[in-house]
Design a protein around this motif. Sequence first.
Motif, mmCIF file in Angstrom:
data_model
loop_
_atom_site.group_PDB
_atom_site.id
_atom_site.type_symbol
_atom_site.label_atom_id
_atom_site.label_comp_id
_atom_site.label_asym_id
_atom_site.label_seq_id
_atom_site.Cartn_x
_atom_site.Cartn_y
_atom_site.Cartn_z
ATOM 1 N N LEU A 31 24.858 14.865 -24.298
ATOM 2 C CA LEU A 31 23.548 15.018 -24.913
ATOM 3 C C LEU A 31 22.542 15.652 -23.959
ATOM 4 O O LEU A 31 21.710 16.474 -24.375
ATOM 5 N N LEU A 32 22.605 15.293 -22.681
ATOM 6 C CA LEU A 32 21.705 15.901 -21.693
ATOM 7 C C LEU A 32 21.986 17.389 -21.515
ATOM 8 O O LEU A 32 21.060 18.203 -21.470
ATOM 9 N N VAL A 33 23.253 17.749 -21.413
ATOM 10 C CA VAL A 33 23.605 19.168 -21.273
ATOM 11 C C VAL A 33 23.201 19.924 -22.526
ATOM 12 O O VAL A 33 22.649 21.025 -22.452
ATOM 13 N N LEU A 34 23.456 19.353 -23.682
ATOM 14 C CA LEU A 34 23.086 20.006 -24.934
ATOM 15 C C LEU A 34 21.580 20.201 -25.018
ATOM 16 O O LEU A 34 21.098 21.262 -25.428
ATOM 17 N N HIS A 35 20.821 19.195 -24.607
ATOM 18 C CA HIS A 35 19.362 19.272 -24.679
ATOM 19 C C HIS A 35 18.795 20.283 -23.683
ATOM 20 O O HIS A 35 17.963 21.119 -24.031
ATOM 21 N N PHE A 36 19.221 20.188 -22.425
ATOM 22 C CA PHE A 36 18.623 21.002 -21.380
ATOM 23 C C PHE A 36 19.260 22.384 -21.236
ATOM 24 O O PHE A 36 18.582 23.335 -20.850
ATOM 25 N N LEU A 37 20.536 22.528 -21.504
ATOM 26 C CA LEU A 37 21.223 23.795 -21.285
ATOM 27 C C LEU A 37 21.755 24.434 -22.560
ATOM 28 O O LEU A 37 22.372 25.495 -22.498
ATOM 29 N N GLY A 38 21.551 23.816 -23.706
ATOM 30 C CA GLY A 38 22.134 24.301 -24.947
ATOM 31 C C GLY A 38 21.745 25.728 -25.295
ATOM 32 O O GLY A 38 22.602 26.574 -25.582
ATOM 33 N N GLY A 39 20.467 26.025 -25.272
ATOM 34 C CA GLY A 39 20.001 27.370 -25.603
ATOM 35 C C GLY A 39 20.495 28.413 -24.617
ATOM 36 O O GLY A 39 20.945 29.499 -25.005
ATOM 37 N N TRP A 40 20.404 28.072 -23.342
ATOM 38 C CA TRP A 40 20.863 29.004 -22.303
ATOM 39 C C TRP A 40 22.361 29.257 -22.411
ATOM 40 O O TRP A 40 22.814 30.402 -22.300
ATOM 41 N N LEU A 41 23.137 28.208 -22.638
ATOM 42 C CA LEU A 41 24.582 28.377 -22.778
ATOM 43 C C LEU A 41 24.924 29.207 -24.012
ATOM 44 O O LEU A 41 25.858 30.018 -23.981
ATOM 45 N N HIS A 42 24.179 29.027 -25.080
ATOM 46 C CA HIS A 42 24.435 29.818 -26.287
ATOM 47 C C HIS A 42 24.170 31.299 -26.032
ATOM 48 O O HIS A 42 24.982 32.154 -26.410
ATOM 49 N N GLN A 43 23.055 31.598 -25.397
ATOM 50 C CA GLN A 43 22.756 32.996 -25.063
ATOM 51 C C GLN A 43 23.782 33.569 -24.094
ATOM 52 O O GLN A 43 24.174 34.726 -24.212
ATOM 53 N N LEU A 44 24.192 32.762 -23.146
ATOM 54 C CA LEU A 44 25.189 33.214 -22.182
ATOM 55 C C LEU A 44 26.511 33.512 -22.878
ATOM 56 O O LEU A 44 27.180 34.503 -22.563
ATOM 57 N N GLU A 45 26.870 32.680 -23.851
ATOM 58 C CA GLU A 45 28.107 32.913 -24.604
ATOM 59 C C GLU A 45 28.047 34.233 -25.377
ATOM 60 O O GLU A 45 29.016 34.983 -25.426
ATOM 61 N N ILE A 46 26.905 34.501 -25.955
ATOM 62 C CA ILE A 46 26.759 35.721 -26.753
ATOM 63 C C ILE A 46 26.751 36.968 -25.874
ATOM 64 O O ILE A 46 27.403 37.968 -26.188
ATOM 65 N N GLN A 47 26.043 36.921 -24.744
ATOM 66 C CA GLN A 47 25.827 38.117 -23.948
ATOM 67 C C GLN A 47 26.857 38.321 -22.838
ATOM 68 O O GLN A 47 27.196 39.459 -22.521
ATOM 69 N N HIS A 48 27.317 37.244 -22.212
ATOM 70 C CA HIS A 48 28.233 37.354 -21.066
ATOM 71 C C HIS A 48 29.353 36.335 -21.230
ATOM 72 O O HIS A 48 29.313 35.247 -20.656
ATOM 73 N N TYR B 105 32.505 36.098 -20.166
ATOM 74 C CA TYR B 105 33.277 35.668 -18.996
ATOM 75 C C TYR B 105 32.450 34.763 -18.078
ATOM 76 O O TYR B 105 32.958 33.784 -17.525
ATOM 77 N N THR B 106 31.176 35.067 -17.929
ATOM 78 C CA THR B 106 30.301 34.202 -17.138
ATOM 79 C C THR B 106 30.162 32.840 -17.807
ATOM 80 O O THR B 106 30.175 31.798 -17.148
ATOM 81 N N TYR B 107 30.041 32.854 -19.136
ATOM 82 C CA TYR B 107 29.969 31.601 -19.888
ATOM 83 C C TYR B 107 31.215 30.748 -19.656
ATOM 84 O O TYR B 107 31.109 29.536 -19.466
ATOM 85 N N ALA B 108 32.380 31.393 -19.669
ATOM 86 C CA ALA B 108 33.624 30.654 -19.442
ATOM 87 C C ALA B 108 33.627 30.012 -18.058
ATOM 88 O O ALA B 108 34.018 28.845 -17.902
ATOM 89 N N GLY B 109 33.187 30.737 -17.045
ATOM 90 C CA GLY B 109 33.122 30.185 -15.691
ATOM 91 C C GLY B 109 32.140 29.028 -15.588
ATOM 92 O O GLY B 109 32.430 27.996 -14.974
ATOM 93 N N VAL B 110 30.974 29.193 -16.199
ATOM 94 C CA VAL B 110 29.963 28.131 -16.174
ATOM 95 C C VAL B 110 30.475 26.894 -16.910
ATOM 96 O O VAL B 110 30.282 25.759 -16.452
ATOM 97 N N ALA B 111 31.142 27.099 -18.035
ATOM 98 C CA ALA B 111 31.683 25.968 -18.795
ATOM 99 C C ALA B 111 32.720 25.207 -17.975
ATOM 100 O O ALA B 111 32.726 23.966 -17.959
#
Length: 80
Positions: free
Chosen positions: A28-45, A47-53
């Motif tokens: 829930l904390l990751v979803l709240h604080f990083l959810g939007g950023w992770l979604h944008q990262l998934e759409i735009q980058h 491979y970077t998203y995969a590494g961050v995940a």
Amino acid sequence: MKKETARTLRAFAIELVVYALLVVAYFLLVLHFLGGWLHQLEIQHRYTYAGVAILLIIGQAVVLENVTTLLLRIICGRTE
């Protein structure tokens, strides 16, 4: 021997419940604080998203295991 088995099962049950609560809180904390950023990262980058995940998963495992161990030491230390 049965007394020792009961203690082990009780400790396992406590650890399972504590760990489950911590995993849900972490999610829930990751979803709240990083959810939007992770979604944008998934759409735009992708491979970077995969590494961050992967790094988030590894970080979760390490941190939550240490927190669970610390909490169990505190809990079991007071009950014994």
